[in-house]
Design an enzyme around this catalytic site. Structure first.
Site, PDB file in Angstrom:
ATOM      1  N   ARG A   1       0.818  -1.218   0.000  1.00 58.93           N
ATOM      2  CA  ARG A   1       0.000   0.000   0.000  1.00 58.93           C
ATOM      3  C   ARG A   1       0.854   1.272   0.000  1.00 58.93           C
ATOM      4  NH1 ARG A   1      -1.923  -3.715  -1.111  1.00 58.93           N
ATOM      5  NH2 ARG A   1      -3.753  -4.810  -0.358  1.00 58.93           N
TER       6      ARG A   1
ATOM      7  N   SER B   1     -11.036   0.430   3.322  1.00 65.07           N
ATOM      8  CA  SER B   1     -10.281   0.117   4.541  1.00 65.07           C
ATOM      9  C   SER B   1      -9.606   1.393   5.041  1.00 65.07           C
ATOM     10  CB  SER B   1      -9.232  -0.959   4.259  1.00 65.07           C
ATOM     11  OG  SER B   1      -9.850  -2.172   3.918  1.00 65.07           O
TER      12      SER B   1
ATOM     13  N   GLU C   1      -5.158   4.817   5.785  1.00 62.06           N
ATOM     14  CA  GLU C   1      -4.909   4.572   4.363  1.00 62.06           C
ATOM     15  C   GLU C   1      -5.391   5.712   3.473  1.00 62.06           C
ATOM     16  OE1 GLU C   1      -6.030   1.047   1.203  1.00 62.06           O
ATOM     17  OE2 GLU C   1      -5.534   0.500   3.246  1.00 62.06           O
TER      18      GLU C   1
END
Length: 401
Positions: free
Chosen positions: A185, A271, A392
Site C-alpha cells: 500500500r 479500509s 490509508e
C-alpha cells in the site's frame, strides 16, 4: 442535472459530492480536464499559481475537511484504453508456455479510467492479471500511488510503466514499476514524489486462445485462501476469469466494499487503516491468537559503530536481516473492544456493520466526526497492543495528528 464528473464542473460543488465518504466542503477552485493535454495544462496552471492544489480521481480514498479546500482541486476525468503491440515470445518453450500462461498483452490506460470498468474490460477480453482486483473503486491513475491489492493480487504484479508529470521539473517522465518503489500500500508517489499520473501501462496475459479449447479464458493461479474457499478450488488452481471476478465482487459486497447506493455501509473510504508490519520480536508480545503473516526478510544497511560502543568483537559474520510480520488491523480493532457498528455518542460516523476496518458515514457525519472516531480507534489499539494504526486514505484540508 449536470454530471459533476464531466467538464465544465457546475458551481458550487462540494467535496462531499465527489467522494464516497460524502464529507467535505467546497474547494476554492475545481477543474475537470477531460483529455491528457488538458490535464497537463491544468496541473501546470495550478502549480504556477503558488496556491495549494490536490488531485482527485474517484474520491474513494479521500477524507476532505468540512471547511473545504482553499486551493485548486484537479479532478482527473481522462478516459481511454489503448492496446499496444504485445511482447514477442521466443525460445523453444514459447508455445508450451503460451498455452499455459497466455501471450503477453500490454495496454495503456488513461488515469481517469474507472478502475473496475478497466477490470471488467480485461475480463471480457480474456486478459488475466488484475481479475482479483475487481470491485476496487477509484481511478486507474490512483492505483499505483498505493499499489492497490486484494485477494492475492497487487498492481505491482502487472504494472509496467506510468507516464508521470513531475512537479519539480514540469516534464513528463516515463517511470518503470521498479522506479516507483512499490510496496504494501505504498510507493514513492505516496511517500512524497509530487506530480500527476497521466496514464499507466499494464502487461497482462491474453488467455483468449484457451477459450476456444476450454470454453473460457482462465485466471491467474488463485493464491488467496478465502477466495479459493469461495470458489471451491485449491490454492494454485485456475478458474474462468468471469467466475473469479464474480466471486471477488461477492466477497467485497459482503464486507460493504462494493459501492451500492442501497447499502449505507458503502459510504466509506474503504479500509481506513493498513495492516501494520512489525518485527517478529514485537509480534511475540501479542496474544498467540493474533493473526500474523511472515514478510520477506529485509537486509539492513551497513552501519558505523562508534569506538565507545565497540565491544571488541567482529566483524560480525553474515548479513544482518530484519524479520517482519504483517498483522491484521481488523483483529486488533475488534479485540480492543471496538465492535462492528460502533459509534461515539451523538456521532454520524460509525464502524461498518460488515467490516471493522471501514469507517462509514451513516448519513449525517462530518469530517471532524470521521476524524474523532479514527483517532479513538488508534488510541484503543495502541493502549491495548502497543501498535499504532496508520490511516490509508488521503486527507484533504486536515489530518489525524
Amino acid at each position: 442535472m449536470t454530471d459533476p464528473v464531466a467538464a465544465p464542473v457546475p458551481v458550487p460543488v462540494t467535496l462531499a459530492d465527489l467522494t464516497t465518504l460524502r464529507v467535505g466542503g467546497a474547494p476554492a477552485h475545481l477543474v475537470a480536464p477531460a483529455d491528457e493535454a488538458g490535464l497537463i495544462q491544468a496541473a501546470l496552471d495550478a502549480w504556477g499559481s503558488d496556491e495549494p492544489w490536490v488531485l482527485l480521481g474517484g474520491g474513494s480514498n479521500t477524507v476532505a475537511a468540512d471547511a473545504g479546500f482553499d486551493g485548486t482541486v484537479i479532478r482527473v476525468c481522462t478516459r481511454g484504453v489503448e492496446v499496444l503491440a504485445p511482447a514477442a515470445e521466443t525460445g523453444a518453450d514459447a508455445e508450451t508456455d503460451a498455452d499455459v500462461d497466455g501471450r503477453p498483452v500490454r495496454i495503456r490506460v488513461q488515469a481517469g479510467e474507472p478502475w473496475d470498468d478497466l477490470v471488467a474490460l480485461t475480463v471480457a477480453n480474456g486478459w488475466a492479471g488484475i481479475e482479483a482486483l475487481s470491485g476496487i473503486p477509484g481511478t486507474s491513475g490512483a492505483a499505483p500511488v498505493q499499489n492497490i491489492g486484494a485477494y492475492g493480487q497487487e498492481l505491482a504484479n502487472s504494472l509496467a510503466t506510468i507516464d508521470f508529470l513531475d512537479f519539480e521539473s514540469g516534464e513528463v517522465d516515463r517511470l518503470s514499476a521498479a522506479e516507483l518503489g512499490l510496496g504494501y500500500r505504498t510507493s514513492v508517489l505516496k511517500q512524497g514524489r509530487r506530480g500527476v499520473v497521466l496514464a499507466i501501462e499494464l502487461e497482462l496475459r491474453d488467455m483468449s486462445a484457451q477459450a476456444a479449447v476450454l470454453g473460457s479464458a482462465l485466471s491467474q493461479p488463485v493464491t488467496y485462501p478465502q477466495l479459493a474457499n469461495a470458489l471451491g478450488v485449491q490454492l494454485g488452481d485456475r478458474v474462468p476469469l468471469a467466475e473469479l471476478r464474480q466471486s471477488v465482487l461477492g466477497l467485497r459486497a459482503g464486507k460493504g466494499m462494493v459501492l451500492d447506493a442501497a447499502d449505507p455501509d458503502t459510504y466509506s473510504a474503504g479500509s481506513f487503516f493498513t495492516n501494520p508490519i512489525v518485527t517478529e520480536s514485537f509480534a511475540r508480545t501479542l496474544p498467540d491468537e493474533a493473526p500474523r503473516w511472515k514478510q520477506a526478510e529485509i537486509e539492513l544497511p551497513d552501519r558505523v559503530i562508534p569506538l565507545d560502543e565497540y565491544a571488541g568483537v567482529g566483524p560480525m559474520p553474515g548479513v544482518e536481516v530484519l524479520r517482519t510480520v504483517k498483522l491484521s488491523a481488523a483483529w486488533l480493532i475488534e479485540n480492543s473492544g471496538i465492535h462492528r457498528g460502533f459509534r461515539l455518542p451523538g456521532s454520524g460516523a460509525a464502524i461498518s456493520s460488515k467490516h471493522s476496518l471501514a469507517i462509514t458515514n451513516t448519513g449525517t457525519a462530518t469530517a471532524d466526526e470521521i476524524g474523532q472516531l479514527a483517532r479513538f480507534v488508534q488510541q484503543r489499539v495502541q493502549a491495548d497492543f502497543g501498535v499504532i494504526l496508520h490511516p490509508e486514505p488521503v486527507f484533504v484540508g486536515f489530518s489525524l495528528l
